[in-house]
Write a protein that holds these residues in place. Sequence first.
Motif, PDB file in Angstrom:
ATOM      1  N   UNK A 154       0.868  -1.243  -0.197  1.00 51.59           N
ATOM      2  CA  UNK A 154      -0.035   0.034  -0.039  1.00 51.59           C
ATOM      3  C   UNK A 154       0.789   1.078  -0.033  1.00 51.59           C
ATOM      4  N   UNK A 155       1.901   1.076  -0.835  1.00 51.00           N
ATOM      5  CA  UNK A 155       2.929   2.349  -0.680  1.00 51.00           C
ATOM      6  C   UNK A 155       3.095   2.897  -2.269  1.00 51.00           C
ATOM      7  N   UNK A 156       3.285   4.055  -2.631  1.00 50.03           N
ATOM      8  CA  UNK A 156       3.734   4.367  -3.644  1.00 50.03           C
ATOM      9  C   UNK A 156       5.154   3.614  -4.149  1.00 50.03           C
ATOM     10  N   UNK A 157       5.334   3.224  -5.257  1.00 47.32           N
ATOM     11  CA  UNK A 157       6.367   2.626  -5.742  1.00 47.32           C
ATOM     12  C   UNK A 157       7.612   3.608  -5.668  1.00 47.32           C
ATOM     13  N   UNK A 158       8.838   3.262  -4.777  1.00 45.60           N
ATOM     14  CA  UNK A 158       9.884   4.008  -4.746  1.00 45.60           C
ATOM     15  C   UNK A 158      10.548   4.123  -5.915  1.00 45.60           C
ATOM     16  N   UNK A 159      11.397   5.311  -5.976  1.00 47.35           N
ATOM     17  CA  UNK A 159      12.461   5.192  -7.135  1.00 47.35           C
ATOM     18  C   UNK A 159      13.620   4.090  -7.002  1.00 47.35           C
ATOM     19  N   UNK A 160      14.236   3.613  -7.969  1.00 51.57           N
ATOM     20  CA  UNK A 160      15.067   2.573  -7.881  1.00 51.57           C
ATOM     21  C   UNK A 160      16.448   2.889  -8.223  1.00 51.57           C
ATOM     22  N   UNK A 161      17.627   2.444  -7.696  1.00 53.33           N
ATOM     23  CA  UNK A 161      18.870   2.872  -8.073  1.00 53.33           C
ATOM     24  C   UNK A 161      19.746   1.571  -8.090  1.00 53.33           C
ATOM     25  N   UNK A 169      10.633   8.593   5.510  1.00 48.43           N
ATOM     26  CA  UNK A 169       9.495   8.301   5.681  1.00 48.43           C
ATOM     27  C   UNK A 169       8.981   7.304   4.781  1.00 48.43           C
ATOM     28  N   UNK A 170       7.830   6.659   5.071  1.00 46.20           N
ATOM     29  CA  UNK A 170       7.401   5.492   4.459  1.00 46.20           C
ATOM     30  C   UNK A 170       7.118   5.876   3.033  1.00 46.20           C
ATOM     31  N   UNK A 171       6.818   6.949   2.548  1.00 49.00           N
ATOM     32  CA  UNK A 171       6.315   7.543   1.267  1.00 49.00           C
ATOM     33  C   UNK A 171       7.289   8.187   0.584  1.00 49.00           C
ATOM     34  N   UNK A 172       8.687   8.202   1.293  1.00 48.48           N
ATOM     35  CA  UNK A 172       9.767   8.990   0.780  1.00 48.48           C
ATOM     36  C   UNK A 172      11.043   8.278   0.448  1.00 48.48           C
ATOM     37  N   UNK A 173      10.947   6.968   0.376  1.00 44.73           N
ATOM     38  CA  UNK A 173      12.205   6.165   0.375  1.00 44.73           C
ATOM     39  C   UNK A 173      12.689   5.786  -0.920  1.00 44.73           C
ATOM     40  N   UNK A 174      13.701   5.403  -1.224  1.00 41.63           N
ATOM     41  CA  UNK A 174      14.387   4.981  -2.432  1.00 41.63           C
ATOM     42  C   UNK A 174      14.765   3.183  -2.037  1.00 41.63           C
ATOM     43  N   UNK A 175      14.904   2.534  -3.054  1.00 36.34           N
ATOM     44  CA  UNK A 175      15.594   1.300  -2.877  1.00 36.34           C
ATOM     45  C   UNK A 175      16.644   1.217  -4.041  1.00 36.34           C
ATOM     46  N   UNK A 176      17.849   0.644  -3.340  1.00 38.69           N
ATOM     47  CA  UNK A 176      19.194   0.730  -4.299  1.00 38.69           C
ATOM     48  C   UNK A 176      19.552  -0.601  -4.186  1.00 38.69           C
ATOM     49  N   UNK A 177      20.102  -1.271  -5.511  1.00 39.41           N
ATOM     50  CA  UNK A 177      20.884  -2.481  -5.254  1.00 39.41           C
ATOM     51  C   UNK A 177      22.174  -2.603  -6.065  1.00 39.41           C
ATOM     52  N   UNK A 178      23.007  -3.262  -5.840  1.00 39.16           N
ATOM     53  CA  UNK A 178      24.358  -3.311  -6.661  1.00 39.16           C
ATOM     54  C   UNK A 178      23.938  -4.033  -7.809  1.00 39.16           C
ATOM     55  N   UNK A 179      25.125  -3.884  -8.887  1.00 40.16           N
ATOM     56  CA  UNK A 179      25.047  -4.519  -9.926  1.00 40.16           C
ATOM     57  C   UNK A 179      25.211  -6.227  -9.739  1.00 40.16           C
ATOM     58  N   UNK A 180      25.841  -6.483  -8.669  1.00 38.37           N
ATOM     59  CA  UNK A 180      26.177  -7.803  -8.376  1.00 38.37           C
ATOM     60  C   UNK A 180      24.921  -8.608  -8.026  1.00 38.37           C
ATOM     61  N   UNK A 181      23.979  -7.683  -7.200  1.00 37.38           N
ATOM     62  CA  UNK A 181      22.497  -8.147  -6.891  1.00 37.38           C
ATOM     63  C   UNK A 181      21.843  -8.636  -8.226  1.00 37.38           C
ATOM     64  N   UNK A 182      21.905  -7.733  -9.036  1.00 34.01           N
ATOM     65  CA  UNK A 182      20.996  -7.846 -10.240  1.00 34.01           C
ATOM     66  C   UNK A 182      21.432  -9.077 -10.905  1.00 34.01           C
TER      67      UNK A 182
END
Length: 635
Positions: A124-131, A147-160
């Motif tokens: 139930x959250x806005x989709x966060x930007x992804x880095x 805040x819950x509606x103001x976050x970003x998610x980041x992953x490494x190239x190795x994770x992908x």
Amino acid sequence: MDFFAAQDHARRTSRQLVGWFAAAVVAIVLVIYLALAFALGLGESPPPGAPPPSLWQPDLLLATAVVVGGFILLGSLYKIIALASGGGAAVAEALGGRLVARDSHDPLERRLINVVDEMAIAAGLPAPPVYILDAEQGINAFAAGSGTTEGVVAVTRGTLEALSRDELQGVIAHEFSHILNGDMRLNLRLMGVLHGILLLTIIGRILLRGARGSDKGAAPLLLMGLVLVVVGYIGVLFGKLIKAAVSRQREYLADAAAVQFTRNPSGIAGALKRIAGYGSEIRHPRAEEASHMFFGSGLALSRMFATHPPIEDRIRRIDPAFEPGEMPPPAPLPETTEYDDGSGMADGTPVAGLAGLAGPQRLSAEGFAATAGTVLPAHMDYARHLLAALPPALHDAAHRPGDAQALVFALLLSADAGIAHKQLDEVRAVQGPALADRSAALRAAVVTAGAALRLPLLDLALPALKELSGEAHRALLATTDALVRADGRVSLFEYALQRLLRVALQGRRSGLRPAALATPGRLKDDCGVLFSLLARAGHRTEFDVEAAFTRAAGLAPLDGPYPLLGAADIGPARIDAALERLAASSPPFRKRLLEACAAAVLHDGQVAPEEYELLRTVGEALDCPLPPLPPVSAD
């Protein structure tokens, strides 16, 4: 641990963090004071007949406390303010992150976006930007924001590249747990608090360089430089201990939450096993600052200073049969076509629609409030089916910045042809004919999708809208305001869309009326505003409105009586001000408030789309995200 308990724990930890910071500052001031006392007198022989120099020099101690303590405090406050204004995006970019375009055609990036979208809808959250941290080959990730509606998610190239879709989903679910439980805000505060201490080491190094280049007076500079460097490293040492104390248990909780969210222990366990084999090191020079945020330990540290529990312990808590050295086979890279439908489903299975996903369920006000900040397997199933059933035209529009604007306008177009024509003229005048035509074209698909998809569509579009410039944001908000005012009234959905859009593009409190002092009396009035709004939202007769209002008032976090307000007394500005004050209340207060709000809506045994949208808006304003709500009947 439920959502409100986790939020309350994060608040207590924040208060403890202030205490630890104060203790560290006191220790640093004392060390520097002793060094100054020695440099200014204790190292010299006193004149004949004079008393021996004393360690107790109150004036010097006061001056040291003011200068050193003030310097550390200002450095920390500066960093906290900078992080609050820049948000998670600033952290991701500082670590070398690259924002992933929402309409990316790269198969790995599309898979990542679909997994994040799926988790956001389920929560139930806005989709966060992804880095993506392209330079990092270790398997790691983090979530950052205020805040819950103001976050970003980041992953490494190795994770992908190293993880399967199920494993990637487990990692993303782990990070969403941090988003929901208040860990992100705590992590940003921790970065800010420790920054002031780290500045001492920087100044010490500057003094040492100055001493090497000075012929006269080099000794005091050398001494003070050494003291500041040593004290700075002592601060770093305490900082590592503080980060370890704050982070370790929360990693266990986030791992457990990932299993609960996905109903797939092998996903998160598989990701951890790959870390055990491949590693999770982050090589960026600023990795130390954010080490407590990472999914896996980003630095090679001893167990005393490690911000994460041993990887083997984390795996065994999920998979008790795990044996060290056990490694899953390499994950195959996804084929380009596997995720082109945007469904978020690994096998691309088509789904005809949302009908039959969940039949009516009995739900109490207390049960509704208990869903805040939670993701259950049913929510994940709902999100997968929703994304699969989404018309391609709407899915594509939500992921392109230009079309995402048209989608927002299409959501606001009136069913009345005359008003809709006036609205399109407004879009044409401000945004141009192309965007107006695109909005009109998307309107039919929006109507066909139904009211239940309005908020999910907005949630999916927000990251693409954030890619626009600040000027475009202002024009978008001005145009939406004009579309809302076109018929001379503000519907519940229009209010919800405007508020969610404004908060997403300008920040939680930007553009909102400053909240007055949140006294108990003022909070009581604010509760009355929400109860009146929700009671009138879904009930037609005054008798039902009064009954719903009375039911809400009976569960209110503050004792009554509460006056029922008329519709004319509940305007958007008054609602915004009430929500701003109520958002600063304690988690137990907000839990009771949500229960009372739900009681008003559930009084007639139904939750219309407009009522859920309003409840969802209230929940986001209170930092209590609400997951999708299947058809319900009240107890």
